[in-house]
Design a protein around this motif. Structure first.
Motif, PDB file in Angstrom:
ATOM      1  N   ASP A  17       0.848  -1.179   0.000  1.00 47.00           N
ATOM      2  CA  ASP A  17       0.000   0.000   0.000  1.00 47.00           C
ATOM      3  C   ASP A  17       0.888   1.236   0.000  1.00 47.00           C
ATOM      4  N   GLY A  18       0.599   2.161  -0.882  1.00 49.71           N
ATOM      5  CA  GLY A  18       1.447   3.337  -1.008  1.00 49.71           C
ATOM      6  C   GLY A  18       2.042   3.404  -2.402  1.00 49.71           C
ATOM      7  N   VAL A  22       0.626   2.290  -6.052  1.00 50.42           N
ATOM      8  CA  VAL A  22       0.136   3.418  -6.851  1.00 50.42           C
ATOM      9  C   VAL A  22       0.903   3.510  -8.166  1.00 50.42           C
ATOM     10  N   ASN A  44      -4.532  -2.934  -0.290  1.00 45.96           N
ATOM     11  CA  ASN A  44      -4.064  -1.882  -1.201  1.00 45.96           C
ATOM     12  C   ASN A  44      -5.167  -1.355  -2.133  1.00 45.96           C
ATOM     13  N   SER A  47      -4.883   2.327  -2.683  1.00 47.00           N
ATOM     14  CA  SER A  47      -3.747   2.674  -3.540  1.00 47.00           C
ATOM     15  C   SER A  47      -4.027   2.345  -5.002  1.00 47.00           C
TER      16      SER A  47
END
Length: 268
Positions: A17-18, A22, A44, A47
């Motif tokens: 996630d992050g 992304v 996630n 994201s």
């Protein structure tokens, strides 16, 4: 029902996630992928949504799938958490919602009506199942009011899932293949090396091309490295001969990458 299903998807398992997720999702979409696969258990979904927003491609041109976690399969939990996933993904409705595993809180009498109602309520467009054994799959198909659109399982040249591919053809649903390059164990297989050399490709690309040669099969390779993402996409251009496909068909070893004690196939 919105959005068109694209056979070669982008898997997001273990994409943190992050920024890793992304950036990975955004790059995949820019490369050409239109089918994005995530799950509640990947942590996630938000994201994935941000990654989509980073591109110029609208959600109406994407096919976004997610999965219910094994602790969220009671009727109330399934219907409530599907709505949370929809909101996290930033979509009007989830293109495809799977039952991730038929274990833990999975109960056909609760879980399957929840899926039907989620479709009826417009939260979900299509129903998917994942990691079901043939008898579990048959039972679910019989119980559901709506058609099963996809069944997601591990599938690659070393685990070819012939029975489940036959059921996909019989019931007119997709077999969505996760771990389609067996976490690159295919790189060590002589036959795949030889065929790859003939196509100026990699064994991983040949494995994806083999899956794409099969009726009703849709591989969803996961890759964080941008070059791998692009190489996977290029596998669509490999045209295997009938002889090459036949040689790969002989490689089935029943070799699983994803296996654990609670898995359905360990309790037959």
């Amino acid at each position: 029902m919105s959005n068109t299903f694209d056979r070669l998807g982008y898997g997001t398992y273990k994409l943190a996630d992050g920024e890793e997720c992304v950036g990975g999702v955004a790059h995949a979409i820019e490369t050409g992928y239109r089918h994005i696969d995530t799950a509640q258990g990947y942590d996630n979904e938000a994201s994935v949504s941000v990654g989509i927003d980073r591109t110029d491609v609208g959600r109406e041109d994407l096919f976004v799938a997610t999965k219910l976690s094994t602790g969220n399969l009671s009727y109330d939990d399934a219907t409530a958490t599907a709505r949370v996933s929809r909101d996290r993904l930033g979509v009007d409705s989830i293109d495809l919602l799977y039952v991730h595993w038929p274990i833990n809180t999975y109960d056909p009498e609760e879980t399957l009506p929840a899926l039907d109602d989620l479709v009826d309520d417009g939260v979900v467009d299509r129903i998917g199942l994942s990691n079901f054994q043939p008898d579990q799959l048959d039972e679910a198909i019989d119980r559901l009011d709506h058609d099963v659109f996809a069944h997601q399982v591990e599938c690659h040249p070393l685990l070819q899932q012939e029975k489940l591919r036959e059921r996909a053809a019989e019931h007119d649903h997709w077999l969505v293949a996760y771990s389609p390059i067996a976490r690159n164990r295919v790189a060590d297989v002589d036959v795949l090396q030889e065929i790859a050399a003939a196509h100026d490709a990699s064994p991983a690309q040949v494995s994806l091309a083999w899956l794409l040669s099969k009726d009703r099969v849709a591989p969803i390779p996961k890759a964080a490295d941008f070059d791998h993402v692009e190489a996977n996409w290029a596998a669509r251009e490999i045209d295997l001969t009938a002889d090459e496909i036949g040689r790969i068909d002989t490689l089935d070893r029943g070799e699983r990458i994803v296996d654990f004690e609670e898995a359905p196939w360990n309790h037959e």
